[in-house]
Design a protein around this motif. Structure first.
Motif, PDB file in Angstrom:
ATOM      1  N   MET B 192     -20.343  -8.009 -26.593  1.00 42.58           N
ATOM      2  CA  MET B 192     -19.876  -7.902 -27.973  1.00 42.58           C
ATOM      3  C   MET B 192     -20.079  -6.490 -28.509  1.00 42.58           C
ATOM      4  O   MET B 192     -19.286  -5.999 -29.309  1.00 42.58           O
ATOM      5  N   SER B 199     -11.816  -7.545 -30.410  1.00 39.68           N
ATOM      6  CA  SER B 199     -12.208  -8.606 -29.474  1.00 39.68           C
ATOM      7  C   SER B 199     -13.664  -9.022 -29.683  1.00 39.68           C
ATOM      8  O   SER B 199     -14.022 -10.164 -29.451  1.00 39.68           O
ATOM      9  N   SER B 200     -14.512  -8.076 -30.132  1.00 35.17           N
ATOM     10  CA  SER B 200     -15.912  -8.475 -30.343  1.00 35.17           C
ATOM     11  C   SER B 200     -16.025  -9.419 -31.539  1.00 35.17           C
ATOM     12  O   SER B 200     -16.864 -10.318 -31.549  1.00 35.17           O
ATOM     13  N   ASN B 201     -15.134  -9.252 -32.525  1.00 37.97           N
ATOM     14  CA  ASN B 201     -15.149 -10.189 -33.653  1.00 37.97           C
ATOM     15  C   ASN B 201     -14.794 -11.607 -33.214  1.00 37.97           C
ATOM     16  O   ASN B 201     -15.364 -12.584 -33.677  1.00 37.97           O
ATOM     17  N   LEU B 203     -15.325 -12.826 -30.247  1.00 37.39           N
ATOM     18  CA  LEU B 203     -16.503 -13.342 -29.548  1.00 37.39           C
ATOM     19  C   LEU B 203     -17.562 -13.809 -30.549  1.00 37.39           C
ATOM     20  O   LEU B 203     -18.194 -14.843 -30.373  1.00 37.39           O
ATOM     21  N   LEU B 204     -17.699 -13.010 -31.623  1.00 39.54           N
ATOM     22  CA  LEU B 204     -18.701 -13.330 -32.641  1.00 39.54           C
ATOM     23  C   LEU B 204     -18.398 -14.699 -33.257  1.00 39.54           C
ATOM     24  O   LEU B 204     -19.298 -15.495 -33.513  1.00 39.54           O
ATOM     25  N   PHE B 274     -27.344  -8.504 -30.816  1.00 37.16           N
ATOM     26  CA  PHE B 274     -26.073  -7.835 -31.093  1.00 37.16           C
ATOM     27  C   PHE B 274     -26.235  -6.760 -32.169  1.00 37.16           C
ATOM     28  O   PHE B 274     -25.763  -5.636 -32.033  1.00 37.16           O
ATOM     29  N   LYS B 278     -25.555  -2.830 -31.478  1.00 36.98           N
ATOM     30  CA  LYS B 278     -24.507  -2.149 -32.241  1.00 36.98           C
ATOM     31  C   LYS B 278     -24.938  -0.736 -32.641  1.00 36.98           C
ATOM     32  O   LYS B 278     -24.126   0.177 -32.754  1.00 36.98           O
TER      33      LYS B 278
END
Lengths: 366, 387
Positions: B192, B199-201, B203-204, B274, B278
């Protein structure tokens, strides 16, 4: 301008409606029950007709009965009891009565006589096990089995302990009560000697040893809904639970399950009026209505528990939706009640804590 | 000054009620409150002589029971003493009924006739033992021990030991669950952190989705998946990995509890990880690699140390949540996957032995605080970062 006027009219209208609404429902009674099909049967048989006949009363159902004893105790400590009537099994009712958390009742004064004039104390008879207890139903803890998954049909409760005759998993309640009785009975103890043996030295060990023969084939349940679910999923071939749960599994959900009534254990469920209720008069009136002969018989239209009054038994009729005759499904029906045990309140009040610790310690060991 | 309202709120809704509950683990004034006369006289009684107390004590007991019966408190004392000696509950209940007819002495034979246990020295010794206003009895019971009538503290017999094993099991399973959430959560959090925002959103959302589902639904879903006639077993049988008669038992045991709780607690590990990851600039690893480090070494030596505050925060969060978990082990734990909290709940709501529940709670709280201090000593609590 017009808009504000319309708004004002709407607000006044709503306000007057609310006032009218509150005037119509003056008294709110909070009645605590077990939830699920049981609460529904009470609502259909007692609450709905009573509210219809008495527009001033609003009955609110609260499904907190499983924690009722602990909650009532806590409510009492802070001095604010918000319940008016609480459903409790007989042993809990006795405990609440002992602790002074439930109000005593005078059966002949507070409960209606039978239609033929028999006073309530005679009509309920031995079921008035405590001076605070208002009995409603007789239920039993008994076994159901999967007709399509058992090698041969179980005929006796001792088949639960017979892995050869009936291989497969079985579910039992995660507490010593009932299981110890059945274990000793199937270990050869005479029915009238069960509590003598259990209370004597080595009695608990003997019961645990018998349970040990099936220990690795048992799934232990804590909630009444678990065994019906396990039976429906085919996870167990047989299991104990309350007879009404098995009735709805068999007759309402049409699962391939049958009853094994042998040595079912009778227990009582009923109401207590909590000390500190703010609506004592109203709740007493409701109780008088809800426990009369007709009403108790009516509850059996919705769930297969036996009414607590002798005079109600002949009035038990057909299921309200399925239309089947309810009498053969009652735990008290002579065909089902050939071998029965009655929950021994005195014995378990003394030994429950001690035996539960022994039982839990035994469970925790491999 | 500005935190005043919150401070008061927490004081009244959190610390005072909890303190009151914890106090019950030692509080024992019930015996002297309900039996004031007889306990006063019993204090002078010499229990070592193995002789019954005098007529005066019996008379005082009858008076206490009569008064307790009127106030409806007498069976409470029976219940309290029943925790220590089975049978006391019925002794007081049945005696209370019979004392009504005892108008005048001698009370000694009358009371013994009402219940033969009054004629036993042990009964009086138990009452005498619980006269003090504070008791260690609940704490002893919580560590599988008891005080004998002669004052010795002994461990319970093997057939009654239960709590110490349960404490160890709770700690062991919580550690396993914490380790599993870390192993499973670290790669997801890493993914993530390095993926583009879009795309990480997504996954979140997948991580958060279970959060918005009821705990009971998630637990029950695991039952449907893992049970012997469940989805996974059916699949195993279908592909021929196991025979239909020896399907593995995957639920209602320790394994089921670990799987279900790892799944439920996973977000509590992923989110702190995460948020810490970040903040680690990607250029660090690139710089390390361009300076000649092996990609693995660059990850291990440069990136991983930066994530430690997140690991610490996630691990302590998951561990503390796991150690007090109740409903999931209750439903899927069977007999080998239940936690100490299940016993505490039993004593609060079912056996009503609140003193023992409080003692178990105090010990659990003590363990958590001790582990927290240990963590502070080894990792340092300032190092922890929630985001």
């Amino acid at each position: 301008m017009k808009l504000t006027r319309n708004l004002a009219v709407a607000v006044i209208g709503a306000a007057s409606f609310a006032v009218a609404g509150s005037a119509a429902a003056e008294t709110e009674l909070v009645v605590v029950s077990w939830g699920g099909a049981y609460s529904a049967s009470q609502q259909n048989a007692y609450h709905a007709p009573y509210m219809k006949a008495n527009p001033g009363i609003k009955i609110i159902n609260d499904d907190s009965a499983p924690e009722a004893v602990a909650k009532l105790r806590a409510m009492n400590e802070v001095g604010k009891v918000t319940w008016d009537l609480v459903d409790a099994v007989a042993s809990d009712a006795m405990r609440l009565c002992d602790e002074g958390l439930a109000l005593p009742i005078d059966a002949d004064k507070d409960l209606a006589p039978a239609p033929d004039g028999t006073p309530a104390s005679k009509d309920f008879g031995d079921l008035l096990v405590s001076e605070c207890f208002i009995p409603q139903i007789v239920y039993s803890t008994t076994f159901g089995y999967r007709t399509d998954k058992v090698k041969s049909k179980p005929t006796s409760v001792c088949d639960v302990f017979d892995l050869k005759k009936i291989p497969g998993k079985r579910s039992l309640e995660k507490k010593p009560i009932n299981n110890f009785e059945w274990a000793l009975l199937c270990d050869g103890v005479a029915p009238d000697k069960i509590y003598d043996v259990m209370g004597s030295d080595g009695g608990v060990d003997r019961a645990l040893k018998k349970l040990g023969t099936i220990k690795d084939q048992v799934i232990w349940w804590t909630k009444g809904a678990q065994t019906p679910q396990l039976l429906a999923d085919g996870e167990v071939v047989m299991g104990s639970t309350y007879n009404g749960r098995l009735f709805s599994l068999i007759e309402e959900e049409k699962q391939p399950v049958a009853m094994l009534w042998d040595w079912q254990v009778f227990d009582l469920d009923g109401w207590i009026i909590p000390k500190g209720t703010k609506n004592l008069e109203a709740v007493k009136k409701f109780v008088r209505y809800a426990t009369d002969t007709q009403r108790l018989a009516d509850q059996a239209k919705f769930i297969s528990y036996g009414p607590a009054r002798k005079s109600s038994a002949p009035m038990v009729s057909k299921h309200a939706k399925l239309g089947i005759d309810m009498k053969p499904h009652m735990p008290t029906d002579p065909n089902n009640a050939k071998n029965t045990l009655l929950f021994n309140y005195e014995f378990w009040a003394d030994n429950q804590d001690d035996f539960t610790e022994r039982f839990e310690a035994w469970l925790a060991k491999k | 000054m500005l935190v005043g309202p919150l401070f008061l709120f927490i004081l009244f809704t959190f610390f005072i009620p909890i303190g009151d509950m914890l106090f019950r683990s030692v509080e024992n004034s019930i015996v002297t409150d309900i039996l004031p006369r007889s306990t006063k006289l019993l204090a002078d009684w010499d229990s070592t002589t193995n002789e019954l107390p005098s007529e005066a004590v019996f008379a005082a007991m009858v008076a206490d029971i009569k008064e307790g019966r009127k106030a409806r408190t007498i069976t409470r004392v029976g219940q309290r003493l029943n925790y220590e000696a089975p049978g006391m509950s019925s002794l007081f209940r049945s005696s209370a009924r019979k004392t009504k007819r005892m108008k005048e002495g001698p009370y000694k034979p009358a009371l013994i006739k009402a219940h033969k246990r009054w004629g036993k020295v042990e009964t009086w010794k138990v009452i005498k033992q619980f006269i003090p206003k504070y008791t260690a009895g609940y704490f002893l019971a919580a560590v599988d021990a008891k005080q004998e009538l002669n004052g010795d503290i002994v461990r319970l017999g093997d057939e009654k030991r239960i709590y110490i094993d349960l404490f160890w099991r709770t700690l062991r399973l919580s550690l396993i669950i914490t380790a599993l959430t870390l192993i499973l959560g670290f790669p997801i959090a890493y993914l993530m952190a390095i993926l583009p925002t879009k795309s990480s959103n997504l996954l979140l959302i997948f991580v958060l989705l279970p959060f918005w589902t009821s705990l009971l639904v998630r637990t029950t879903a695991w039952i449907a998946l893992l049970q012997q006639q469940g989805v996974i077993n059916e699949l195993l049988v279908f592909v021929g990995l196991v025979g239909t008669d020896n399907r593995p038992q995957m639920i209602h045991n320790e394994f089921g509890a670990i799987v279900a709780m790892t799944h439920i607690l996973l977000p509590f590990m992923v989110l702190p990880l995460f948020s810490v990851m970040k903040t680690i600039p990607k250029s660090y690893v690139r710089a390390a690699v361009s300076l000649g480090a092996h990609p693995w070494a660059a990850f291990w030596k440069v990136y991983f140390p930066g994530t430690i505050p997140g690991i610490g925060a996630g691990a302590i969060l998951v561990f503390i949540l796991a150690i007090g978990y109740y409903i999931t082990p209750e439903l899927v734990g069977g007999t080998t996957g239940t936690f100490i909290s299940n016993r505490i709940a039993h004593h609060i709501s079912s056996s009503l032995n609140w003193g023992l529940a409080a003692a178990l709670g105090v010990i659990l709280l003590g363990i958590v605080v001790a582990l927290y201090l240990l963590y502070d000593k080894i990792v340092g609590i300032d190092n922890m970062k929630l985001g």
